[in-house]
Design a protein around this motif. Structure first.
Motif, PDB file in Angstrom:
ATOM      1  N   GLY A  24       0.809  -1.207   0.000  1.00  0.00           N
ATOM      2  CA  GLY A  24       0.000   0.000   0.000  1.00  0.00           C
ATOM      3  C   GLY A  24       0.844   1.259   0.000  1.00  0.00           C
ATOM      4  N   GLU A  25       1.925   1.252   0.785  1.00  0.00           N
ATOM      5  CA  GLU A  25       2.824   2.415   0.790  1.00  0.00           C
ATOM      6  C   GLU A  25       3.507   2.579  -0.569  1.00  0.00           C
ATOM      7  N   THR A  40       0.940   4.008  -2.973  1.00  0.00           N
ATOM      8  CA  THR A  40       0.697   5.427  -2.683  1.00  0.00           C
ATOM      9  C   THR A  40       1.826   6.292  -3.230  1.00  0.00           C
ATOM     10  N   SER A  41       3.059   5.845  -3.042  1.00  0.00           N
ATOM     11  CA  SER A  41       4.213   6.576  -3.552  1.00  0.00           C
ATOM     12  C   SER A  41       4.183   6.643  -5.076  1.00  0.00           C
ATOM     13  N   LEU A  85       1.558   6.406  -7.101  1.00  0.00           N
ATOM     14  CA  LEU A  85       0.480   7.283  -7.559  1.00  0.00           C
ATOM     15  C   LEU A  85       0.831   8.754  -7.372  1.00  0.00           C
ATOM     16  N   ALA A  86       1.514   9.067  -6.274  1.00  0.00           N
ATOM     17  CA  ALA A  86       1.927  10.456  -6.044  1.00  0.00           C
ATOM     18  C   ALA A  86       2.934  10.897  -7.101  1.00  0.00           C
ATOM     19  N   PRO A 113      -6.794   5.053  -9.674  1.00  0.00           N
ATOM     20  CA  PRO A 113      -6.126   4.971  -8.373  1.00  0.00           C
ATOM     21  C   PRO A 113      -6.798   4.007  -7.396  1.00  0.00           C
ATOM     22  N   GLU A 114      -8.122   3.961  -7.409  1.00  0.00           N
ATOM     23  CA  GLU A 114      -8.799   3.072  -6.472  1.00  0.00           C
ATOM     24  C   GLU A 114      -8.500   1.602  -6.783  1.00  0.00           C
ATOM     25  N   MET A 168      -4.913   0.821  -5.504  1.00  0.00           N
ATOM     26  CA  MET A 168      -4.872   0.588  -4.059  1.00  0.00           C
ATOM     27  C   MET A 168      -5.534  -0.743  -3.690  1.00  0.00           C
TER      28      MET A 168
END
Length: 450
Positions: free
Chosen positions: A24-25, A28-29, A31-32, A49-50, A53
């Motif tokens: 998950g981390e 998130t990285s 996607l950012a 994005p959903e 995740m």
């Protein structure tokens, strides 16, 4: 931990497997990073994005249950928009296919997911995946993150740009006539076009390290009954002496000085790593295989391809087809038979070379990466582009693996070398590639240049 998107796939997977970071981390990285830089280069043209995740949560849940996970567990990767991914449009850069929603995954997508990879997004390609430049009328232009004035390559231009800019750790591409090897070259990363029969749909990986290419090759090449061409060849072949041929002007290629210097330097790097390197004046034929490949690719169904391109209205696709008409049309059963007959003879000549040498070093292209859209400038520029890409076009016709290793920059323009070996000897390409890579490569990932 900050900036997980900077890590190699191998390092990130190790952290996730050891539970030092979560999938998950990592997602998130990734996607950012995509949000931060993709608007400047337009490499990824479709992502959810959903869903990203959700995939990451499934990997973390599997790890928490103690289940066996694959070599790419939790690693964000991108896939080209010309390959089927369930629920997404397989546009191939076409307005005509904006509603062509895939009902199921391609074998390559399923193999990546089985390896634990997280599909981050879908990368751009030119209309019909025809060109070494990445523009179309549905998704727009992709820019090279190292220098927006030069092509990001094509047809996997979005893949090359994404991995160079840190959007995903590995990128999927396809390669009929250089479409993995050239974007890797243009964007200053590495790219492997495997042997025909290794991975479905002429697919292969692009990555920032040779080690990541090796991991991706293993993941993408798993058996799938839907791929009738798949061959159960081992990923590691029998040992061969570390003997390399080096050719600066294969089959008379008019190679520019900067490219010759890069190929020569790659040979010196191999020699320092304990390889015996012998310069040869020329190679077995490349021009004839390139001509046959072009006929098979564009000549078979030429009129239908032209009609579709005219309906799409894409100027790059039309330039490609119209510019090659005299070479490929008409294409009849006799021409098809001649091409296949000659293919066997030409392959024997090349396989004889690889009885003597483990690998061949030669240019990826006769030139440095082209100014963007050069093929549409005029007839002379179109001919210049096609002549320079001789080594990329010929190798797929012969069914051989080809590896682009990026070795440096000329100003801010990437340069590198192509490593070729015998059928199903990607292991030899990668071994030589790692020795060359150890001598230096363009920095990556990078922030997009202005």
């Amino acid at each position: 931990m900050q900036d997980l998107w900077r890590l190699s796939a191998a390092d990130l997977a190790a952290l996730i497997k050891s539970r030092k970071v979560s999938a998950g981390e990592a997602a998130t990285s990734a996607l950012a990073r995509l949000d931060a830089v993709n608007p400047r280069i337009n490499a990824v043209v479709d992502h959810r994005p959903e869903d990203v995740m959700k995939q990451a949560a499934a990997v973390d849940a599997a790890i928490s249950r103690g289940e066996a996970i694959g070599p790419l567990a939790g690693v964000p990767v991108t896939v080209k928009v010309n390959i089927d991914q369930e629920g997404f449009a397989t546009t191939n850069g076409l307005k005509l296919q904006r509603d062509a929603i895939a009902p199921a995954n391609s074998p390559v997508i399923d193999n990546l997911k089985k390896s634990g990879a997280i599909i981050l997004g879908r990368t751009n390609c030119p209309a019909f995946s025809y060109r070494w430049f990445t523009t179309n009328l549905i998704h727009g232009d992709t820019k090279n993150p190292r220098d927006p004035s030069i092509t990001p390559g094509g047809s996997s231009g979005g893949a090359g740009a994404a991995v160079a800019a840190g959007i995903g750790h590995i990128a999927h591409g396809t390669d009929i006539a250089g479409s993995i090897r050239y974007p890797a070259y243009a964007c200053g990363v590495h790219g492997l076009r495997p042997t025909v029969g290794r991975i479905a749909a002429v697919s292969g990986p692009l990555a920032r390290t040779i080690g990541d290419l090796r991991i991706a090759l293993g993941a993408m090449s798993a058996k799938d009954f839907r791929d009738p061409w798949w061959v159960p060849a081992p990923l590691e072949g029998p040992p061969m002496a570390k003997r390399a041929a080096l050719c600066l002007h294969p089959d008379g290629l008019e190679t520019v000085a900067e490219v010759k210097a890069a190929v020569t330097d790659a040979g010196k790097r191999l020699a320092r790593a304990g390889w015996s390197v012998e310069e040869i004046a020329t190679t077995p034929p490349l021009r004839e295989p390139a001509e046959h490949l072009t006929r098979l690719w564009l000549g078979d169904g030429y009129e239908a391809q032209l009609e579709a391109a005219e309906r799409e209205g894409d100027p790059g696709a039309l330039a490609c087809l119209r510019g090659n008409r005299s070479k490929v049309f008409p294409f009849d059963a006799a021409a098809f038979s001649r091409a296949l007959t000659r293919r066997a003879t030409l392959m024997r000549e090349w396989l004889a070379l690889f009885e003597k040498y483990a690998v061949l070093l030669m240019p990826v292209s006769a030139e440095l990466p082209f100014p963007d859209q050069l093929d549409r400038k005029d007839a002379a520029s179109f001919a210049r582009v096609w002549q320079a890409q001789l080594t990329q076009i010929a190798i797929p016709f012969l069914g051989l693996p080809g590896l682009t290793v990026s070795t440096g920059l000329v100003g801010r323009v990437p340069v590198g070398v192509q490593v070729v070996s015998g059928r199903f000897r990607e292991d030899l390409c990668l071994a030589a590639g790692e020795a060359i890579e150890a001598g230096g490569a363009p920095p990556a990932p990078i922030d997009p240049a202005s």
